[in-house]
Write a protein that holds these residues in place. Structure first.
Motif, PDB file in Angstrom:
ATOM      1  N   ASP A   3       4.912  -4.264   7.159  1.00 43.57           N
ATOM      2  CA  ASP A   3       3.501  -3.952   6.983  1.00 43.57           C
ATOM      3  C   ASP A   3       3.341  -2.546   6.429  1.00 43.57           C
ATOM      4  OD1 ASP A   3       2.263  -6.350   7.889  1.00 43.57           O
ATOM      5  OD2 ASP A   3       2.830  -5.804   9.924  1.00 43.57           O
ATOM      6  N   LEU A   5       0.962  -0.386   3.862  1.00 39.98           N
ATOM      7  CA  LEU A   5      -0.294  -0.424   3.125  1.00 39.98           C
ATOM      8  C   LEU A   5      -0.104   0.097   1.709  1.00 39.98           C
ATOM      9  CD1 LEU A   5      -2.747   0.957   5.851  1.00 39.98           C
ATOM     10  CD2 LEU A   5      -2.450  -1.420   5.147  1.00 39.98           C
ATOM     11  N   LEU A   7      -1.794   1.935  -0.935  1.00 39.84           N
ATOM     12  CA  LEU A   7      -2.962   2.807  -1.081  1.00 39.84           C
ATOM     13  C   LEU A   7      -2.999   3.435  -2.475  1.00 39.84           C
ATOM     14  CD1 LEU A   7      -2.822   4.556   2.431  1.00 39.84           C
ATOM     15  CD2 LEU A   7      -3.950   2.415   1.767  1.00 39.84           C
ATOM     16  N   LEU A  71      -1.677   4.043  11.211  1.00 44.25           N
ATOM     17  CA  LEU A  71      -2.124   3.400   9.974  1.00 44.25           C
ATOM     18  C   LEU A  71      -3.564   3.788   9.646  1.00 44.25           C
ATOM     19  CD1 LEU A  71      -0.769  -0.274  10.185  1.00 44.25           C
ATOM     20  CD2 LEU A  71       0.068   1.576   8.732  1.00 44.25           C
ATOM     21  N   PHE A  75      -5.221   5.538   6.473  1.00 40.94           N
ATOM     22  CA  PHE A  75      -6.196   4.738   5.748  1.00 40.94           C
ATOM     23  C   PHE A  75      -7.536   5.468   5.618  1.00 40.94           C
ATOM     24  CE2 PHE A  75      -9.365   1.317   5.404  1.00 40.94           C
ATOM     25  CZ  PHE A  75      -8.863   0.639   4.308  1.00 40.94           C
ATOM     26  N   PRO A 135      -5.864  -5.530   3.344  1.00 46.93           N
ATOM     27  CA  PRO A 135      -4.621  -5.469   4.126  1.00 46.93           C
ATOM     28  C   PRO A 135      -4.783  -4.777   5.477  1.00 46.93           C
ATOM     29  CG  PRO A 135      -4.178  -4.989   1.831  1.00 46.93           C
ATOM     30  CD  PRO A 135      -5.663  -5.034   1.969  1.00 46.93           C
ATOM     31  N   MET A 136      -5.585  -3.698   5.535  1.00 43.16           N
ATOM     32  CA  MET A 136      -5.819  -3.021   6.815  1.00 43.16           C
ATOM     33  C   MET A 136      -6.568  -3.935   7.770  1.00 43.16           C
ATOM     34  SD  MET A 136      -5.349   0.013   8.346  1.00 43.16           S
ATOM     35  CE  MET A 136      -4.945  -0.869   9.856  1.00 43.16           C
TER      36      MET A 136
END
Length: 269
Positions: A3, A5, A7, A71, A75, A135-136
């Motif tokens: 997992d 992210l 970005l 995360l 984010f 995805p988050m």
């Protein structure tokens, strides 16, 4: 470990209001993860001597909340926000929660927070179309959906050998928190609706249905939702036991959710 992210692609916000609402949405998520991490690790230390396996499960659960917090910190910077102080309503909730000392009280309140969190994430995942955001939301939806039935199991363990008075006190707390959390949907709409597009009554009804279904398959615990509030929101109490919401709170669902990818199926419509 898989997992990660992405970005790299900026979010094409429809408006400044949408971006601010997204910041408020994920800031609330951060505060929930922060609280869950602290309480899970404190409970793990408390039960270590008498139940090391439960302590390890609680510690791992807290570690996952801590990973979510990391995360979300990354984010939030990506979407141009920052971790902000809690608003008055949220601060009141977490302030009262932080004062709880009894294990069964902590687990019950955390379970109810996890329930409204997983419900909100699932609904938002079905509506938010920004590919850089999804995805988050998918990670939060997947993991919090697993945490709900896990916490039902924790609560059953915490209530073992509790007195009739302790059980009655906990049932009263359940009803009080039920009303407060359903009402909290109003405050969240003022801040986050421009991002997730969920109307107040729709969210309040979903909260009531999922909170009401938590213990429908655990009648021995004696938790009954305030039926007047269910009816006010057009939730039929007689259908809760066979509802999808009740299935999501079952221990069988926790076992199925070991495959985390399966927990977001149905949220993407």
């Amino acid at each position: 470990d898989d997992d990660v992210l992405d970005l790299s692609t900026p979010v094409d916000w429809a408006s400044a209001a949408e971006r601010q609402a997204a910041v408020a949405f994920f800031n609330a998520a951060f505060r929930a993860e922060e609280s869950g991490l602290r309480q899970a690790h404190e409970l793990a230390s408390e039960v270590e001597a008498r139940d090391p396996e439960l302590a390890e499960a609680l510690r791992l659960y807290g570690d996952e909340e801590g990973w979510h917090r990391e995360l979300l910190t990354e984010f939030m910077a990506f979407i141009g926000g920052e971790i902000r102080p809690m608003g008055r309503v949220t601060r009141t909730f977490y302030g009262l929660y932080g004062r709880a000392k009894r294990m069964e009280t902590i687990v019950l309140v955390n379970l109810m927070f996890e329930t409204i969190g997983s419900t909100t994430y699932r609904m938002a995942l079905g509506r938010v179309r920004h590919e850089a955001i999804r995805p988050m939301l998918r990670i939060l939806t997947r993991d919090e959906s697993f945490h709900v039935p896990l916490n039902v199991h924790f609560l059953k363990l915490a209530m073992r050998d509790r007195s009739a008075f302790d059980r009655a006190r906990l049932r009263a707390l359940y009803k009080l928190c039920f009303v407060a959390l359903v009402a909290s949907a109003y405050a969240s709409r003022r801040r986050a609706k421009a991002f997730d597009g969920i109307e107040f009554r729709e969210l309040a009804r979903a909260y009531a249905e999922h909170l009401g279904a938590l213990f429908e398959r655990e009648p021995e615990l004696g938790f009954e939702p305030p039926r007047w509030l269910l009816r006010l929101l057009d939730v039929d109490p007689t259908t809760l036991a066979g509802s999808e919401a009740a299935e999501r709170a079952s221990i069988e669902e926790a076992e199925r959710s070991v495959d985390r990818a399966a927990t977001v199926v149905g949220a993407l419509g």
